[in-house]
Design an enzyme around this catalytic site. Sequence first.
Site, short mmCIF file in Angstrom:
data_model
loop_
_atom_site.label_atom_id
_atom_site.label_comp_id
_atom_site.label_asym_id
_atom_site.label_seq_id
_atom_site.Cartn_x
_atom_site.Cartn_y
_atom_site.Cartn_z
N HIS A 95 41.59 31.81 44.61
CA HIS A 95 41.87 31.28 45.97
C HIS A 95 43.03 30.11 45.96
O HIS A 95 43.40 29.54 47.13
CB HIS A 95 40.65 30.65 46.23
CG HIS A 95 39.77 31.79 46.88
ND1 HIS A 95 38.47 31.47 47.43
CD2 HIS A 95 39.96 33.12 47.19
CE1 HIS A 95 37.84 32.71 47.84
NE2 HIS A 95 38.87 33.69 47.60
N TRP A 126 44.24 28.19 51.41
CA TRP A 126 43.48 27.27 50.58
C TRP A 126 44.18 25.91 50.25
O TRP A 126 43.79 24.89 49.93
CB TRP A 126 42.73 28.07 49.34
CG TRP A 126 41.65 29.02 49.80
CD1 TRP A 126 40.30 28.87 49.86
CD2 TRP A 126 41.81 30.54 50.12
NE1 TRP A 126 39.59 29.92 50.25
CE2 TRP A 126 40.58 31.09 50.32
CE3 TRP A 126 42.87 31.26 50.31
CZ2 TRP A 126 40.37 32.46 50.63
CZ3 TRP A 126 42.66 32.71 50.35
CH2 TRP A 126 41.37 32.92 50.48
N ARG A 135 44.90 40.54 45.61
CA ARG A 135 43.72 40.98 46.22
C ARG A 135 43.52 42.43 46.04
O ARG A 135 42.23 42.78 46.03
CB ARG A 135 44.01 40.61 47.60
CG ARG A 135 42.79 40.86 48.43
CD ARG A 135 42.87 40.36 50.12
NE ARG A 135 41.83 40.76 50.89
CZ ARG A 135 42.13 41.55 51.83
NH1 ARG A 135 43.26 41.83 52.40
NH2 ARG A 135 41.16 41.92 52.46
N HIS A 177 40.09 43.62 44.74
CA HIS A 177 39.08 44.32 45.43
C HIS A 177 38.82 45.89 44.95
O HIS A 177 37.56 46.24 45.00
CB HIS A 177 39.40 44.41 46.78
CG HIS A 177 39.24 43.01 47.48
ND1 HIS A 177 38.84 43.14 48.77
CD2 HIS A 177 39.18 41.95 47.24
CE1 HIS A 177 38.52 41.73 49.12
NE2 HIS A 177 38.75 41.05 48.21
#
Length: 352
Positions: free
Chosen positions: A242, A258, A114, A118
């Site tokens: 995900h 998820w 992540r 990002h």
Amino acid sequence: MFASLRMLSRRALASQVSRVQSIAQVPLRQFSSEAAAPKSGGGGWKLAVLIGAAGGGLYYAKENGYLDDVMGKAPAAAPKSHDYDQVRKAISDLMASDKAEEYDDGSFGPILVRLAWHCSGSYDKASNTGGSNGATMRFAPESDIGANKGLDVARKLLDPLKEEFPWISYSDLWTLAGAVAIEEMGGPHINWRPGRTDQPDGKNCPPDGRLPDGAKGAQHIRDIFYRMGFNDQEIVALSGAHALGRCHRDRSGFDGPWTNSPITFSNEYFKLLLEEKWNKKKWNGPTQYEDKTSKALMMLPTDMALVWDKKFKPYVELYAKDDQKFYDDFAKAFSTLLELGVPFHEELPAKA
């Protein structure tokens, strides 16, 4: 000291020269960033230092470590600079640590992915701003935007590695950590190369709003990814990340994983989107969906948009039935993501 060094007898000097000549036959260890050693005559320079030394020459040789071998001292450690294999190993060790087993589902992998995602996904191709180059998430306002909430955990995890390998930029470290994490969790090899540099302050932080908002739909997804230069297939491939991790109520407001294996890279995300029945969750929180079977899994509106949109859905179906195709397309798109806006000045290292 000069006088004492000059007092070395010819016999002693000849003895030391002999030792150097024998040691010189041992190949020198090579590192990824260094030029290869000559195939012959590798020890000649040591011999030349001893034979041609006069006055301060021996002192210079001693102080610079050229006489370490002949004086019985262990040779100085070779420089670690640009040894990316060592950084990779350190990241792998971090993921395998006892501390990692206590975090979330037992791995730092998802949050490292992540962070890489990002810091890279803020890129805007029209203005050539944002992206991983600069590591501007170290500074406000980028560090404080809602989409990056909780990523201070990942940045702090990697700070000791930055101290251990001070020559690597934060932006290279963060993106390499994401690539290694994918691989360590069973995903494909991610082509990665160094060359990012760090900004000294937050003057060039990208504006808020460049990262996906999980509460929105298909048009929002396209707006975000098209701005970076991705097409519909690449959007779906990247969404497959995900399969990893979970949402946290105190960060994004959403809650839950998820997939059933949130620390294993797989195409399960796509299978679940197609095979499970997803109902809107009744709770005191933002709109999200839960699986009818166990009510333990969740999907965001942006996830559901992939099966509701007629152009996205065929790629979901493709990746659900062909995991190798998903791995290949994801690896290519993720590598591209990590390089957006980076002005590279060197070739991809052979073992990067």
